[in-house]
Design an enzyme around this catalytic site. Structure first.
Site, mmCIF file in Angstrom:
data_model
loop_
_atom_site.group_PDB
_atom_site.id
_atom_site.type_symbol
_atom_site.label_atom_id
_atom_site.label_comp_id
_atom_site.label_asym_id
_atom_site.label_seq_id
_atom_site.Cartn_x
_atom_site.Cartn_y
_atom_site.Cartn_z
ATOM 1 N N GLU A 93 0.842 -1.212 0.000
ATOM 2 C CA GLU A 93 0.000 0.000 0.000
ATOM 3 C C GLU A 93 0.869 1.251 0.000
ATOM 4 O O GLU A 93 2.012 1.219 0.451
ATOM 5 C CB GLU A 93 -0.864 0.011 1.280
ATOM 6 C CG GLU A 93 -2.337 -0.253 1.049
ATOM 7 C CD GLU A 93 -3.098 0.888 0.382
ATOM 8 O OE1 GLU A 93 -2.514 1.600 -0.452
ATOM 9 O OE2 GLU A 93 -4.280 1.048 0.702
ATOM 10 N N ASP A 94 0.287 2.334 -0.472
ATOM 11 C CA ASP A 94 1.004 3.612 -0.403
ATOM 12 C C ASP A 94 0.931 4.200 1.002
ATOM 13 O O ASP A 94 1.919 4.633 1.556
ATOM 14 C CB ASP A 94 0.439 4.597 -1.443
ATOM 15 C CG ASP A 94 -1.078 4.766 -1.349
ATOM 16 O OD1 ASP A 94 -1.738 4.039 -0.568
ATOM 17 O OD2 ASP A 94 -1.618 5.628 -2.066
ATOM 18 N N ASP A 97 -4.030 4.959 6.560
ATOM 19 C CA ASP A 97 -4.581 6.136 7.237
ATOM 20 C C ASP A 97 -5.557 5.672 8.319
ATOM 21 O O ASP A 97 -5.145 5.304 9.404
ATOM 22 C CB ASP A 97 -5.231 7.037 6.186
ATOM 23 C CG ASP A 97 -5.706 8.369 6.749
ATOM 24 O OD1 ASP A 97 -5.418 8.648 7.926
ATOM 25 O OD2 ASP A 97 -6.364 9.127 6.022
ATOM 26 N N PHE A 147 -2.151 15.866 4.687
ATOM 27 C CA PHE A 147 -2.450 15.267 3.388
ATOM 28 C C PHE A 147 -1.228 15.382 2.496
ATOM 29 O O PHE A 147 -0.730 16.474 2.247
ATOM 30 C CB PHE A 147 -3.672 15.910 2.734
ATOM 31 C CG PHE A 147 -4.210 15.068 1.617
ATOM 32 C CD1 PHE A 147 -5.048 13.998 1.890
ATOM 33 C CD2 PHE A 147 -3.838 15.312 0.306
ATOM 34 C CE1 PHE A 147 -5.501 13.178 0.861
ATOM 35 C CE2 PHE A 147 -4.293 14.504 -0.729
ATOM 36 C CZ PHE A 147 -5.140 13.432 -0.444
ATOM 37 N N ARG A 160 0.676 12.361 -8.737
ATOM 38 C CA ARG A 160 1.230 11.017 -8.542
ATOM 39 C C ARG A 160 2.658 10.934 -9.066
ATOM 40 O O ARG A 160 3.456 10.119 -8.609
ATOM 41 C CB ARG A 160 0.393 9.970 -9.289
ATOM 42 C CG ARG A 160 -0.994 9.747 -8.723
ATOM 43 C CD ARG A 160 -1.601 8.491 -9.331
ATOM 44 N NE ARG A 160 -3.046 8.437 -9.201
ATOM 45 C CZ ARG A 160 -3.700 7.997 -8.117
ATOM 46 N NH1 ARG A 160 -3.033 7.604 -7.067
ATOM 47 N NH2 ARG A 160 -5.015 7.983 -8.087
#
Ligand code: IMP
Length: 180
Positions: A93-94, A97, A147, A160
């Site tokens: 996963e990036d 959260d 964020f 991205r």
């Protein structure tokens, strides 16, 4: 936009994670599952830093829509191509959260009876894990509740392609191409 993690720091960390994974998975012929779209750059660098037999597969899920807050809804947009039964699975996963996305994925993929299932995430925002009790087995960087974009992570589909990880600031939201 303010750089939070430099391209060089990411590179070093990815190599470190790849080394840990190599120790744990060298003899296990694992399948690395990239969660699209955010993990595509991380996974491609990570996989290339590993020098042993492995396979790659991809899933696409959505829990965010276009906003910066979790919607609470996880939708499968693309499922895996192949079965993972009896395979050693690493979900890549990036960012972790709220844990909603991964919590859902681990449950869903766990039902397919893999030999093992672990999570590797580049970033983790630990203090946001209110509802879902999930932790990653391999974590690149713990970050604050900001964020971030770049290195695969987006805001409304943009950024991205940044080589570093940057914090999205108020003034960035006024950029022309982000206007509705
Ligand atoms: P969770 O379900 O709340 O853990 O959110 C995981 C997903 O939300 C990630 O795979 C990202 O797509 C997205 N996300 C969470 N935080 C950020 C961020 O800071 N920047 C970009 N995307 C984020």
């Amino acid at each position: 936009m303010k750089t939070l993690i430099s391209e060089f720091a990411i590179k070093e960390k990815v190599e470190e994670l790849a080394q840990q994974l190599s120790i744990d998975y060298k003899q296990k012929n694992p399948v690395l599952i990239g969660v699209l779209k955010g993990s595509f750059i991380f996974l491609s660098d990570l996989a290339r830093a590993m020098d042993f037999p492995l396979q790659l597969d991809f899933m696409s899920v959505s829990s965010y829509g276009d906003d910066t807050k979790s919607s609470g809804i996880v939708r499968i947009i693309k499922d895996l191509d192949d079965t993972i039964t009896d395979r050693h699975v690493v979900i890549v996963e990036d960012i972790l959260d709220t844990g909603l996305t991964l919590g859902y994925l681990v449950e869903m993929l766990g039902a397919r009876k893999p030999a093992s299932i672990r999570i590797c995430t580049l970033l983790s925002k630990n203090h946001n894990r209110k509802t879902v009790h999930i932790s990653a087995d391999y974590v690149g960087f713990e970050i604050e509740d900001k964020f971030v974009v770049g290195y695969g992570l987006d805001y409304r589909g943009y950024f991205r392609n940044l080589p570093n990880i940057a914090e999205l600031e108020e003034e960035d939201l006024a950029l022309g191409f982000l206007a509705d």
